[in-house]
Design a protein around this motif. Sequence first.
Motif, mmCIF file in Angstrom:
data_model
loop_
_atom_site.group_PDB
_atom_site.id
_atom_site.type_symbol
_atom_site.label_atom_id
_atom_site.label_comp_id
_atom_site.label_asym_id
_atom_site.label_seq_id
_atom_site.Cartn_x
_atom_site.Cartn_y
_atom_site.Cartn_z
ATOM 1 N N UNK A 139 0.760 -1.243 0.028
ATOM 2 C CA UNK A 139 0.123 -0.118 -0.051
ATOM 3 C C UNK A 139 0.800 1.279 0.061
ATOM 4 N N UNK A 140 1.853 1.480 1.127
ATOM 5 C CA UNK A 140 2.594 2.468 0.985
ATOM 6 C C UNK A 140 3.653 2.709 -0.002
ATOM 7 N N UNK A 141 4.008 1.567 -0.432
ATOM 8 C CA UNK A 141 4.992 1.453 -1.853
ATOM 9 C C UNK A 141 4.264 2.118 -2.896
ATOM 10 N N UNK A 142 2.991 1.708 -3.255
ATOM 11 C CA UNK A 142 2.194 2.529 -4.320
ATOM 12 C C UNK A 142 1.793 3.832 -3.958
ATOM 13 N N UNK A 143 1.688 4.243 -2.816
ATOM 14 C CA UNK A 143 1.463 5.712 -2.371
ATOM 15 C C UNK A 143 2.539 6.594 -2.666
ATOM 16 N N UNK A 144 3.855 5.835 -2.686
ATOM 17 C CA UNK A 144 4.950 6.599 -2.916
ATOM 18 C C UNK A 144 5.307 6.609 -4.397
ATOM 19 N N UNK A 145 4.480 6.167 -5.104
ATOM 20 C CA UNK A 145 4.690 5.998 -6.545
ATOM 21 C C UNK A 145 5.626 4.836 -7.096
ATOM 22 N N UNK A 146 5.823 3.825 -6.276
ATOM 23 C CA UNK A 146 6.770 2.718 -6.575
ATOM 24 C C UNK A 146 6.060 1.737 -6.917
ATOM 25 N N UNK A 147 6.621 0.539 -7.644
ATOM 26 C CA UNK A 147 6.199 -0.438 -8.123
ATOM 27 C C UNK A 147 6.412 -1.608 -6.961
ATOM 28 N N UNK A 148 5.555 -2.249 -6.121
ATOM 29 C CA UNK A 148 5.612 -3.323 -5.077
ATOM 30 C C UNK A 148 6.245 -4.523 -5.564
ATOM 31 N N UNK A 149 6.338 -4.535 -6.876
ATOM 32 C CA UNK A 149 6.939 -6.086 -7.365
ATOM 33 C C UNK A 149 8.446 -5.750 -7.715
ATOM 34 N N UNK A 150 8.766 -4.448 -7.682
ATOM 35 C CA UNK A 150 10.282 -4.204 -8.016
ATOM 36 C C UNK A 150 11.111 -3.724 -6.713
ATOM 37 N N UNK A 151 10.583 -3.684 -5.709
ATOM 38 C CA UNK A 151 11.371 -3.252 -4.428
ATOM 39 C C UNK A 151 10.461 -3.911 -3.112
ATOM 40 N N UNK A 152 11.490 -4.644 -2.334
ATOM 41 C CA UNK A 152 10.791 -5.094 -1.059
ATOM 42 C C UNK A 152 11.141 -3.610 -0.153
ATOM 43 N N UNK A 153 11.404 -2.782 -0.248
ATOM 44 C CA UNK A 153 11.554 -1.517 0.518
ATOM 45 C C UNK A 153 10.392 -1.279 1.340
ATOM 46 N N UNK A 154 10.533 -0.745 2.610
ATOM 47 C CA UNK A 154 9.368 -0.382 3.365
ATOM 48 C C UNK A 154 9.335 1.245 3.163
ATOM 49 N N UNK A 155 8.352 1.696 2.872
ATOM 50 C CA UNK A 155 8.263 3.325 2.410
ATOM 51 C C UNK A 155 7.409 3.918 3.806
ATOM 52 N N UNK A 156 7.925 4.679 4.529
ATOM 53 C CA UNK A 156 6.932 5.596 5.562
ATOM 54 C C UNK A 156 5.968 6.208 5.037
ATOM 55 N N UNK A 157 4.817 6.364 5.778
ATOM 56 C CA UNK A 157 3.924 7.104 5.415
ATOM 57 C C UNK A 157 4.206 8.642 5.310
ATOM 58 N N UNK A 158 3.403 9.529 4.613
ATOM 59 C CA UNK A 158 3.750 10.806 4.423
ATOM 60 C C UNK A 158 3.571 11.605 5.973
ATOM 61 N N UNK A 159 4.531 12.276 6.464
ATOM 62 C CA UNK A 159 4.321 12.868 7.661
ATOM 63 C C UNK A 159 4.727 11.956 8.814
ATOM 64 N N UNK A 160 4.985 10.884 8.795
ATOM 65 C CA UNK A 160 5.317 9.804 9.784
ATOM 66 C C UNK A 160 6.430 10.296 10.649
ATOM 67 N N UNK A 161 6.925 9.833 11.763
ATOM 68 C CA UNK A 161 8.209 9.927 12.361
ATOM 69 C C UNK A 161 9.314 9.610 11.696
ATOM 70 N N UNK A 162 9.112 8.300 10.879
ATOM 71 C CA UNK A 162 10.029 7.873 9.951
ATOM 72 C C UNK A 162 10.637 8.614 8.745
ATOM 73 N N UNK A 163 9.580 9.215 8.258
ATOM 74 C CA UNK A 163 9.825 10.008 7.189
ATOM 75 C C UNK A 163 10.731 11.360 7.688
#
Length: 363
Positions: A60-84
């Motif tokens: 879900x958050x990979x798609x929200x970041x404009x990336x393909x979830x089938x091309x990366x297994x990276x975890x993308x923080x949500x917009x505005x999150x502490x991690x971001x």
Amino acid sequence: MTESDSSQEFDAQAWLDDLERAGEEHRQVVQLRPTGDVLGPLLAEIARSSQRILNLARVHYCLAAGMSPTQTYAWKPATGSIAEQDVSRWDAPTVAFSASPDLQSTHWLDTNPIRNPTVRAIEHLTRCSNTALDHLAAVGDLLAIEGGALRAPLTLTRTVLEAASVACFLTDLDVGPQERLRRAMNVHFNDVKEGANFTGDAEISERLLTELDELREFAIQLGFSVTPHNRKRWTPPVIHGDGETRPASAMSMAELLLPGIGRTTYRSLSAVAHSYRPPIHIAGEHAIWIEVDSWQRTEGIAWHLIAPLLAVDEMLKRLQAYLGWEIGSDKAVFEEVIKALMIAGGLRDQEIREHLGLPPRNT
């Protein structure tokens, strides 16, 4: 012999009768405890459903970041999150350091997706969660096997506790971003040093040691005081926290997460893993595992699983809070399974005795 002394003579028959009565009462109690074939599938399903939930969030958050979830297994923080926010905070210093013409490590190339220390820490979180949940599922699978192994599930349980505790240590929101960075950098130091120690290829080892030297310099430029790096020793450099004289260990992380039970459980599980005498007694200490009664096996595993499952529950909560993900960890499910583990581990025997109308133990 006086009459008083005579009245206190040891009554062997009475002692044997009491022993037999206590044994029969205990058999009645353990029959009402949850069994391994019930607990095992519950633990395995918790682990596998948690993995599925995390992967759905990743997609879900990979798609929200404009990336393909089938091309990366990276975890993308949500917009505005502490991690971001943490990622953004260290982006400029990372880019500035990477521009130095003297750097030799490929870690600083702009094509490296994890050169930002927080992004690299998030990658480490994926390994922690995969390790914790995979091992928890394996413990559940083994526990469900009638007459199965006793020590192997305990060693797997140790890994559950360690991996979940590390993840919680890195995502602690009770500390500030600088402290989270310090912890992440120490984990990175250790990871690279372990790689250099492991490899038998001198060229690869030299590249890793060079990367470690440059990481240490980067940490110094970020304002940290870092211990010297002796390339000939097995240990990495360390950024000590306030009042610390040694790096945080998996055991200290477990204790920080679960005061009072983290250290005790980790020590007992480590003793089993290293073939030492465990401080918490387990059945079959001197017997082969196939001779251990089913309830004894379940009791030993269940007791030691309480702290690791609490750590997994907290790990999922902290991942959600740090990454800004909505993963919906079911608190009620964890509470019920932990309660079942306490009963199976013998911690609620008095309540069972009261239910059965038996007198309190040791009377």
